[in-house]
Design an enzyme around this catalytic site. Sequence first.
Site, PDB file in Angstrom:
ATOM      1  N   GLY A  36     -37.499 -17.879  -8.121  1.00  0.00           N
ATOM      2  CA  GLY A  36     -37.124 -16.785  -7.224  1.00  0.00           C
ATOM      3  C   GLY A  36     -36.140 -15.839  -7.885  1.00  0.00           C
ATOM      4  O   GLY A  36     -36.138 -14.628  -7.627  1.00  0.00           O
ATOM      5  N   ALA A  37     -35.304 -16.390  -8.758  1.00  0.00           N
ATOM      6  CA  ALA A  37     -34.302 -15.556  -9.418  1.00  0.00           C
ATOM      7  C   ALA A  37     -34.972 -14.521 -10.334  1.00  0.00           C
ATOM      8  O   ALA A  37     -34.433 -13.431 -10.544  1.00  0.00           O
ATOM      9  CB  ALA A  37     -33.331 -16.425 -10.198  1.00  0.00           C
ATOM     10  N   GLY A  62      -1.322  -6.212   7.716  1.00  0.00           N
ATOM     11  CA  GLY A  62      -1.933  -5.773   8.974  1.00  0.00           C
ATOM     12  C   GLY A  62      -2.997  -4.720   8.742  1.00  0.00           C
ATOM     13  O   GLY A  62      -3.898  -4.873   7.927  1.00  0.00           O
ATOM     14  N   GLY A  63      -2.878  -3.614   9.484  1.00  0.00           N
ATOM     15  CA  GLY A  63      -3.873  -2.537   9.401  1.00  0.00           C
ATOM     16  C   GLY A  63      -4.015  -1.973   8.012  1.00  0.00           C
ATOM     17  O   GLY A  63      -5.063  -1.417   7.659  1.00  0.00           O
TER      18      GLY A  63
HETATM   19  C1  HXC Z   1       8.289   0.176  10.759  1.00  0.00           C
HETATM   20  C2  HXC Z   1       8.830  -0.929   8.849  1.00  0.00           C
HETATM   21  C3  HXC Z   1       7.591  -1.616   8.870  1.00  0.00           C
HETATM   22  C4  HXC Z   1       6.705  -1.338   9.948  1.00  0.00           C
HETATM   23  C5  HXC Z   1       8.666  -2.250   7.141  1.00  0.00           C
HETATM   24  N1  HXC Z   1       9.454  -1.351   7.754  1.00  0.00           N
HETATM   25  N2  HXC Z   1       7.507  -2.431   7.811  1.00  0.00           N
HETATM   26  N3  HXC Z   1       9.165  -0.047   9.788  1.00  0.00           N
HETATM   27  N4  HXC Z   1       7.102  -0.433  10.871  1.00  0.00           N
HETATM   28  N5  HXC Z   1       5.519  -1.935  10.035  1.00  0.00           N
HETATM   29  C6  HXC Z   1      10.784  -0.902   7.341  1.00  0.00           C
HETATM   30  C7  HXC Z   1      11.801  -2.015   7.448  1.00  0.00           C
HETATM   31  O1  HXC Z   1      12.314  -2.058   8.747  1.00  0.00           O
HETATM   32  C8  HXC Z   1      12.837  -1.538   6.448  1.00  0.00           C
HETATM   33  O2  HXC Z   1      13.628  -0.541   7.031  1.00  0.00           O
HETATM   34  C9  HXC Z   1      12.002  -0.886   5.376  1.00  0.00           C
HETATM   35  O3  HXC Z   1      10.734  -0.582   5.969  1.00  0.00           O
HETATM   36  C10 HXC Z   1      11.755  -1.781   4.184  1.00  0.00           C
HETATM   37  O4  HXC Z   1      11.298  -3.046   4.668  1.00  0.00           O
HETATM   38  P1  HXC Z   1      11.901  -4.422   4.166  1.00  0.00           P
HETATM   39  O5  HXC Z   1      11.468  -5.455   5.119  1.00  0.00           O
HETATM   40  O6  HXC Z   1      13.375  -4.274   3.926  1.00  0.00           O
HETATM   41  O7  HXC Z   1      11.191  -4.556   2.759  1.00  0.00           O
HETATM   42  P2  HXC Z   1      10.629  -5.867   2.059  1.00  0.00           P
HETATM   43  O8  HXC Z   1      11.633  -6.961   2.117  1.00  0.00           O
HETATM   44  O9  HXC Z   1      10.154  -5.420   0.731  1.00  0.00           O
HETATM   45  O10 HXC Z   1       9.399  -6.340   2.940  1.00  0.00           O
HETATM   46  C11 HXC Z   1       8.244  -5.489   3.071  1.00  0.00           C
HETATM   47  C12 HXC Z   1       7.291  -6.064   4.147  1.00  0.00           C
HETATM   48  C13 HXC Z   1       8.082  -6.330   5.451  1.00  0.00           C
HETATM   49  C14 HXC Z   1       6.659  -7.358   3.623  1.00  0.00           C
HETATM   50  C15 HXC Z   1       6.182  -5.038   4.331  1.00  0.00           C
HETATM   51  O11 HXC Z   1       8.814  -5.156   5.771  1.00  0.00           O
HETATM   52  C16 HXC Z   1       7.187  -6.653   6.603  1.00  0.00           C
HETATM   53  O12 HXC Z   1       6.777  -7.797   6.752  1.00  0.00           O
HETATM   54  N6  HXC Z   1       6.974  -5.656   7.465  1.00  0.00           N
HETATM   55  C17 HXC Z   1       6.186  -5.858   8.664  1.00  0.00           C
HETATM   56  C18 HXC Z   1       4.736  -6.079   8.346  1.00  0.00           C
HETATM   57  C19 HXC Z   1       3.921  -6.122   9.597  1.00  0.00           C
HETATM   58  O13 HXC Z   1       3.878  -7.145  10.287  1.00  0.00           O
HETATM   59  N7  HXC Z   1       3.402  -4.937   9.981  1.00  0.00           N
HETATM   60  C20 HXC Z   1       2.708  -4.731  11.226  1.00  0.00           C
HETATM   61  C21 HXC Z   1       1.339  -5.271  11.041  1.00  0.00           C
HETATM   62  S1  HXC Z   1       0.399  -5.076  12.463  1.00  0.00           S
HETATM   63  P3  HXC Z   1      15.219  -0.483   6.826  1.00  0.00           P
HETATM   64  O14 HXC Z   1      15.618   0.767   7.484  1.00  0.00           O
HETATM   65  O15 HXC Z   1      15.755  -1.707   7.459  1.00  0.00           O
HETATM   66  O16 HXC Z   1      15.394  -0.491   5.354  1.00  0.00           O
HETATM   67  C22 HXC Z   1      -0.638  -3.889  12.075  1.00  0.00           C
HETATM   68  C23 HXC Z   1      -1.657  -3.690  13.122  1.00  0.00           C
HETATM   69  C24 HXC Z   1      -2.681  -2.689  12.716  1.00  0.00           C
HETATM   70  O17 HXC Z   1      -0.587  -3.281  11.065  1.00  0.00           O
HETATM   71  C25 HXC Z   1      -4.019  -3.235  13.057  1.00  0.00           C
HETATM   72  C26 HXC Z   1      -5.074  -2.204  12.899  1.00  0.00           C
HETATM   73  C27 HXC Z   1      -6.396  -2.865  12.848  1.00  0.00           C
END
Ligand code: HXC
Length: 510
Positions: free
Chosen positions: A404-405, A169-170
């Site tokens: 041109g290059a 994401g961001g």
């Molecule tokens: C809050 C988060 C988080 C998030 C992960 N965690 N991403 N908490 N916000 N975005 C937390 C999980 O809940 C978990 O907590 C811990 O971090 C570790 O994550 P896991 O999933 O257990 O780890 P892993 O299996 O290694 O996977 C990592 C990951 C996955 C691939 C990053 O967590 C994931 O897909 N996260 C979401 C990604 C996403 O969609 N983000 C938002 C994007 S939108 P616990 O306590 O359970 O251990 C965005 C918009 C911005 O960013 C746009 C701006 C232009």
Amino acid sequence: MSSILEQLEAKRNEARLGGGQGRIDAQHEKGKLTARERLDVLLDEGSFEEYDLYKTHRCTDFGMQDQQIAGDGVVTGWGTIHGRPVYVFSQDFTVFGGSLSETHAEKICKIMDLAVQNGAPVIGLNDSGGARIQEGVASLGGYAEVFWRNAQASGVVPQISVIMGPCAGGAVYSPAMTDFVYMVKDTSYMFVTGPDVVKTVTNEVVTAEELGGSSTHTKKSSVADAAFDDDIETLLETRRLFDFLPLSMHEKPPVLPTTDLPDRIEPALDTLIPDDPAQPYDMREVITKIADEGDFCELQKDHAGNILVGFIRLNGAPVGIIANQPMVLAGCLDIDSSKKAARLVRFCNAFDIPILTLVDVPGFLPGTAQEYGGIIKHGAKLLFAYAQATVPMVTVITRKAYGGAYDVMASKHIRSDVNYAWPTAEIAVMGAKGASEIIYRKERDDPDKIAARAQEYEDRFANPFIAAQRGFVDEVIMPRSTRARVIRAFEMLKTKKVAAPLRRNDNIPL
Ligand code: HXC
């Protein structure tokens, strides 16, 4: 008093544990270092000054008020690399997956502001699940504050992103706006939306590695400049890259002492060009033979191999290299190679790093794929970048400089300062056979006649002297003396000053 000091020490130690020992162990099991361990490798020993160690988030939704972790998932501050200052942030995956909250963003913004104010680079170590989902728009706002600063800092201080875990994401857009992106093989990913969302929206089944692993980004997308085997190698390579860069646009790039003599002669270059003009040779050899101690810090190595880009040192001073590579697609310019080279030209010009261009280019790659893909617009990026550059520029034509290059590859006409050619140079509108078939169209079906015409064209144009007669080439040099001649040229150009026209911004063909 002593108990207060002990309390402080205890508080610090607790804060430094981030998400706790269990999560640190999990990080290690994945082959990853923690945020703090990474800074220990990146920075000079004992140089790190940390800020905002105790900062926590302000979120009260989804039970977050009960989960306050000091530092809020990012370690920030400044330190030194080989004695020169650098501002750093290192995301801590053990705290909410390194996700970016409003306060996490504030910490990053604080050090970015200091970096711009004090004129030193920013290095971000990224390991983040993206926007902190529990915070909603507060987190999106935090990201945008970082993005805005990336744009403001661009061209003012160098910015390097190191991707050391998932970046979703961001988390990918800030790195995309920085100057260099390094990744760690097998443990780092960058994607706007992950494999699950891809499956839902497009029904495509793809692994995280295929979608956004280091191989994808160094070979296909060119989002990343290089990838290395593990955290330690990646951080050491980041230190190496840093050594080529000035602290800011106001400073000169760092000159390092060298034992390599500036007038070193390389006789092997005299025999490098094959007799047959269709035979390739390795331009990387020219680069390493010219460079101090043969050291070439190559960028985008696995993408658009028909052009080589990176940094070398000449007599201790950093120089940006742009070089056609005859080993791949005969060294022609195409969409990818034009974009790759243009980006380095722009970086070098922003940060006062002189540019050395080595030319062996048979022209632009023809065909529908290139035309439909917009080679006109993308090729123009490189032409525009060179034409606008005001840093010292030296060009050496080793063999072909066609069409041109020829103009695009830092010719005299677009204001390269010193243009040399090897005696093997061929500077013409196109290759002899193609040229003869066009100007002697009626004789096209007679191979003997065309061969004779081609020989005539080759005798006349397949050399550097026509260009030298007009002053488009300043001197025809011995290949063996290239290092010495180029170093002297850059020495002469040290005081170059060109006033750029006043404008709000240029309009490079994006
Ligand atoms: C809050 C988060 C988080 C998030 C992960 N965690 N991403 N908490 N916000 N975005 C937390 C999980 O809940 C978990 O907590 C811990 O971090 C570790 O994550 P896991 O999933 O257990 O780890 P892993 O299996 O290694 O996977 C990592 C990951 C996955 C691939 C990053 O967590 C994931 O897909 N996260 C979401 C990604 C996403 O969609 N983000 C938002 C994007 S939108 P616990 O306590 O359970 O251990 C965005 C918009 C911005 O960013 C746009 C701006 C232009």
